[in-house]
Design a protein around this motif. Structure first.
Motif, PDB file in Angstrom:
ATOM      1  N   GLU A 155       0.772  -1.235   0.000  1.00  0.00           N
ATOM      2  CA  GLU A 155       0.000   0.000   0.000  1.00  0.00           C
ATOM      3  C   GLU A 155       0.806   1.290   0.000  1.00  0.00           C
ATOM      4  OE1 GLU A 155      -2.606  -0.320   3.329  1.00  0.00           O
ATOM      5  OE2 GLU A 155      -3.447  -2.242   2.669  1.00  0.00           O
ATOM      6  N   ASP A 156       2.018   1.304   0.539  1.00  0.00           N
ATOM      7  CA  ASP A 156       2.768   2.553   0.620  1.00  0.00           C
ATOM      8  C   ASP A 156       3.184   3.027  -0.778  1.00  0.00           C
ATOM      9  OD1 ASP A 156       2.571   2.348   3.387  1.00  0.00           O
ATOM     10  OD2 ASP A 156       4.588   3.167   3.669  1.00  0.00           O
ATOM     11  N   PRO A 157       3.280   4.339  -0.968  1.00  0.00           N
ATOM     12  CA  PRO A 157       3.666   4.872  -2.283  1.00  0.00           C
ATOM     13  C   PRO A 157       5.136   4.600  -2.585  1.00  0.00           C
ATOM     14  CG  PRO A 157       3.519   6.648  -0.673  1.00  0.00           C
ATOM     15  CD  PRO A 157       2.980   5.419  -0.002  1.00  0.00           C
ATOM     16  N   ASP A 158       5.451   4.579  -3.866  1.00  0.00           N
ATOM     17  CA  ASP A 158       6.837   4.447  -4.308  1.00  0.00           C
ATOM     18  C   ASP A 158       7.562   5.778  -4.140  1.00  0.00           C
ATOM     19  OD1 ASP A 158       6.929   1.733  -5.188  1.00  0.00           O
ATOM     20  OD2 ASP A 158       5.773   2.285  -6.959  1.00  0.00           O
ATOM     21  N   PRO A 159       8.868   5.721  -3.876  1.00  0.00           N
ATOM     22  CA  PRO A 159       9.625   4.508  -3.525  1.00  0.00           C
ATOM     23  C   PRO A 159       9.509   4.214  -2.033  1.00  0.00           C
ATOM     24  CG  PRO A 159      11.100   6.386  -3.617  1.00  0.00           C
ATOM     25  CD  PRO A 159       9.741   6.913  -3.990  1.00  0.00           C
ATOM     26  N   LEU A 160       9.601   2.949  -1.673  1.00  0.00           N
ATOM     27  CA  LEU A 160       9.602   2.589  -0.262  1.00  0.00           C
ATOM     28  C   LEU A 160      10.877   3.112   0.401  1.00  0.00           C
ATOM     29  CD1 LEU A 160       8.355  -1.119  -0.330  1.00  0.00           C
ATOM     30  CD2 LEU A 160       7.029   0.942   0.181  1.00  0.00           C
ATOM     31  N   ASP A 161      10.739   3.545   1.636  1.00  0.00           N
ATOM     32  CA  ASP A 161      11.877   4.072   2.399  1.00  0.00           C
ATOM     33  C   ASP A 161      12.231   3.088   3.509  1.00  0.00           C
ATOM     34  OD1 ASP A 161      13.692   5.390   4.002  1.00  0.00           O
ATOM     35  OD2 ASP A 161      12.640   7.309   3.941  1.00  0.00           O
ATOM     36  N   PRO A 162      13.233   2.230   3.312  1.00  0.00           N
ATOM     37  CA  PRO A 162      13.594   1.238   4.330  1.00  0.00           C
ATOM     38  C   PRO A 162      13.971   1.850   5.668  1.00  0.00           C
ATOM     39  CG  PRO A 162      14.632   0.707   2.240  1.00  0.00           C
ATOM     40  CD  PRO A 162      14.067   2.091   2.106  1.00  0.00           C
ATOM     41  N   HIS A 163      14.636   2.991   5.666  1.00  0.00           N
ATOM     42  CA  HIS A 163      15.065   3.609   6.916  1.00  0.00           C
ATOM     43  C   HIS A 163      13.861   4.133   7.713  1.00  0.00           C
ATOM     44  CE1 HIS A 163      19.417   3.416   6.182  1.00  0.00           C
ATOM     45  NE2 HIS A 163      19.093   3.574   4.911  1.00  0.00           N
ATOM     46  N   GLU A 164      12.915   4.743   7.017  1.00  0.00           N
ATOM     47  CA  GLU A 164      11.717   5.228   7.699  1.00  0.00           C
ATOM     48  C   GLU A 164      10.911   4.072   8.273  1.00  0.00           C
ATOM     49  OE1 GLU A 164       7.517   6.142   8.191  1.00  0.00           O
ATOM     50  OE2 GLU A 164       8.340   4.918   6.562  1.00  0.00           O
ATOM     51  N   PHE A 165      10.792   2.998   7.498  1.00  0.00           N
ATOM     52  CA  PHE A 165      10.034   1.849   7.982  1.00  0.00           C
ATOM     53  C   PHE A 165      10.750   1.163   9.135  1.00  0.00           C
ATOM     54  CE2 PHE A 165       8.378  -2.584   7.562  1.00  0.00           C
ATOM     55  CZ  PHE A 165       7.046  -2.286   7.822  1.00  0.00           C
ATOM     56  N   THR A 166      12.069   1.134   9.098  1.00  0.00           N
ATOM     57  CA  THR A 166      12.836   0.568  10.204  1.00  0.00           C
ATOM     58  C   THR A 166      12.555   1.335  11.490  1.00  0.00           C
ATOM     59  OG1 THR A 166      14.610  -0.238   8.778  1.00  0.00           O
ATOM     60  CG2 THR A 166      15.170   0.127  11.081  1.00  0.00           C
ATOM     61  N   SER A 167      12.497   2.645  11.408  1.00  0.00           N
ATOM     62  CA  SER A 167      12.190   3.458  12.585  1.00  0.00           C
ATOM     63  C   SER A 167      10.817   3.104  13.145  1.00  0.00           C
ATOM     64  CB  SER A 167      12.241   4.949  12.227  1.00  0.00           C
ATOM     65  OG  SER A 167      13.537   5.330  11.839  1.00  0.00           O
ATOM     66  N   ARG A 168       9.863   2.879  12.250  1.00  0.00           N
ATOM     67  CA  ARG A 168       8.520   2.492  12.696  1.00  0.00           C
ATOM     68  C   ARG A 168       8.546   1.132  13.374  1.00  0.00           C
ATOM     69  NH1 ARG A 168       4.965   2.835   7.431  1.00  0.00           N
ATOM     70  NH2 ARG A 168       3.365   2.053   8.879  1.00  0.00           N
ATOM     71  N   LEU A 169       9.265   0.180  12.786  1.00  0.00           N
ATOM     72  CA  LEU A 169       9.339  -1.158  13.365  1.00  0.00           C
ATOM     73  C   LEU A 169       9.957  -1.132  14.757  1.00  0.00           C
ATOM     74  CD1 LEU A 169      10.567  -3.332  10.352  1.00  0.00           C
ATOM     75  CD2 LEU A 169       8.338  -3.456  11.459  1.00  0.00           C
ATOM     76  N   VAL A 170      11.086  -0.444  14.884  1.00  0.00           N
ATOM     77  CA  VAL A 170      11.782  -0.410  16.163  1.00  0.00           C
ATOM     78  C   VAL A 170      10.953   0.332  17.207  1.00  0.00           C
ATOM     79  CG1 VAL A 170      13.855   0.417  17.355  1.00  0.00           C
ATOM     80  CG2 VAL A 170      14.043  -0.626  15.086  1.00  0.00           C
ATOM     81  N   HIS A 171      10.289   1.420  16.797  1.00  0.00           N
ATOM     82  CA  HIS A 171       9.451   2.176  17.732  1.00  0.00           C
ATOM     83  C   HIS A 171       8.298   1.320  18.246  1.00  0.00           C
ATOM     84  CE1 HIS A 171       7.294   5.469  19.588  1.00  0.00           C
ATOM     85  NE2 HIS A 171       6.230   5.190  18.840  1.00  0.00           N
ATOM     86  N   ILE A 172       7.618   0.626  17.330  1.00  0.00           N
ATOM     87  CA  ILE A 172       6.492  -0.215  17.749  1.00  0.00           C
ATOM     88  C   ILE A 172       6.978  -1.355  18.638  1.00  0.00           C
ATOM     89  CG2 ILE A 172       4.703  -1.792  16.923  1.00  0.00           C
ATOM     90  CD1 ILE A 172       4.404   0.004  14.486  1.00  0.00           C
ATOM     91  N   ALA A 173       8.134  -1.915  18.299  1.00  0.00           N
ATOM     92  CA  ALA A 173       8.686  -2.987  19.128  1.00  0.00           C
ATOM     93  C   ALA A 173       8.899  -2.517  20.551  1.00  0.00           C
ATOM     94  CB  ALA A 173      10.001  -3.486  18.527  1.00  0.00           C
ATOM     95  N   SER A 174       9.408  -1.295  20.704  1.00  0.00           N
ATOM     96  CA  SER A 174       9.666  -0.764  22.043  1.00  0.00           C
ATOM     97  C   SER A 174       8.372  -0.479  22.797  1.00  0.00           C
ATOM     98  CB  SER A 174      10.506   0.519  21.946  1.00  0.00           C
ATOM     99  OG  SER A 174       9.754   1.571  21.358  1.00  0.00           O
ATOM    100  N   MET A 175       7.273  -0.254  22.060  1.00  0.00           N
ATOM    101  CA  MET A 175       5.993   0.054  22.698  1.00  0.00           C
ATOM    102  C   MET A 175       5.246  -1.190  23.142  1.00  0.00           C
ATOM    103  SD  MET A 175       5.736   3.358  22.718  1.00  0.00           S
ATOM    104  CE  MET A 175       3.971   3.664  22.967  1.00  0.00           C
ATOM    105  N   VAL A 176       5.354  -2.269  22.372  1.00  0.00           N
ATOM    106  CA  VAL A 176       4.527  -3.439  22.668  1.00  0.00           C
ATOM    107  C   VAL A 176       5.153  -4.390  23.672  1.00  0.00           C
ATOM    108  CG1 VAL A 176       3.410  -3.337  20.420  1.00  0.00           C
ATOM    109  CG2 VAL A 176       5.433  -4.755  20.712  1.00  0.00           C
ATOM    110  N   LEU A 177       6.458  -4.299  23.880  1.00  0.00           N
ATOM    111  CA  LEU A 177       7.098  -5.163  24.866  1.00  0.00           C
ATOM    112  C   LEU A 177       7.007  -4.538  26.255  1.00  0.00           C
ATOM    113  CD1 LEU A 177      10.356  -6.481  23.208  1.00  0.00           C
ATOM    114  CD2 LEU A 177       8.349  -7.773  23.858  1.00  0.00           C
ATOM    115  N   PRO A 178       6.902  -5.383  27.302  1.00  0.00           N
ATOM    116  CA  PRO A 178       6.924  -4.861  28.665  1.00  0.00           C
ATOM    117  C   PRO A 178       8.206  -4.069  28.895  1.00  0.00           C
ATOM    118  CG  PRO A 178       6.289  -7.164  28.659  1.00  0.00           C
ATOM    119  CD  PRO A 178       6.745  -6.828  27.269  1.00  0.00           C
TER     120      PRO A 178
END
Length: 223
Positions: free
Chosen positions: A184-207
């Motif tokens: 769904e995301d528009p081209d071009p995909l930004d791996p660095h931006e998505f990495t920030s989202r992944l790491v941020h969410i990981a830090s939020m969902v873990l105790p």
């Protein structure tokens, strides 16, 4: 010529890869490898999974009959090509030690870069009739390492059933998160931006105080 050169290079990588199952016949191994490479190339170039079996066979320089002998149908060939691509190019980058500082971010970036670089192929399959089957297959590929990551993170604090449930929950959830980004995301995909989202969410969902490796490994670990 460009397609043939790509196929030759990919074939060499496949034949040397330790992730491939042992082949009883070298010719069988070679034909499977070159067919999977042809499938990835053609689907990526056209942005659709609706590539005729005859064209895949022609690109691989094998008979159409051999495609059916090796894979039975086009959908199986595409699924096997996707799994082989992930095993060869992604798993070696995300299944090493997670305990070192910065490992989570590095492996998140490896995942994002892989999906972005092969976006046209993965998006074509995700949006095809075999999209559900591919999501399920990739989850099966990533689940065992995720299971080990959960056990490494929580140790004896949780029982085996709970560890299995956490691994399955994370694998499915993160897998769908990645699928939505690729499709769904528009081209071009930004791996660095998505990495920030992944790491941020990981830090939020873990105790609080837990290592973040277990959460992220649910996205991208393999068997």
């Amino acid at each position: 010529m460009r397609i043939l050169a790509h196929l030759r290079n990919t074939l060499v990588m496949m034949l040397e890869s330790p992730t491939l199952p042992p082949a009883r016949d070298r010719r069988v191994r070679r034909s499977r490898a070159v067919l999977m490479a042809a499938a990835v190339t053609l689907v990526s170039e056209r942005g659709t999974a609706d590539v005729p079996v005859a064209e895949i066979a022609d690109t691989a320089d094998v008979s159409r009959r051999l495609v059916y002998q090796q894979f039975h149908d086009r959908e199986t060939l595409l699924l096997e090509a996707a799994l082989d691509l992930a095993r060869r190019e992604l798993l070696p980058r995300i299944t090493e030690d997670w305990s070192s500082e910065g490992a989570v971010s590095a492996k998140a970036l490896a995942l994002a870069e892989h999906m972005a670089s092969h976006r046209r192929f993965y998006r074509a399959l995700y949006t095809s009739p075999c999209g559900f089957a591919m999501s399920k297959a990739l989850n099966s590929l990533f689940l065992p390492v995720n299971r080990q990551a959960v056990c490494d993170t929580y140790g004896r604090q949780i029982d085996e059933r709970t560890a299995e449930d956490i691994a399955a929950f994370l694998t499915g959830g993160w897998g769908d998160f990645i699928r939505a980004w690729v499709v769904e995301d528009p081209d071009p995909l930004d791996p660095h931006e998505f990495t920030s989202r992944l790491v941020h969410i990981a830090s939020m969902v873990l105790p609080q105080g837990r290592p973040t490796s277990a959460t992220f490994k649910g996205v991208d670990d393999g068997n």
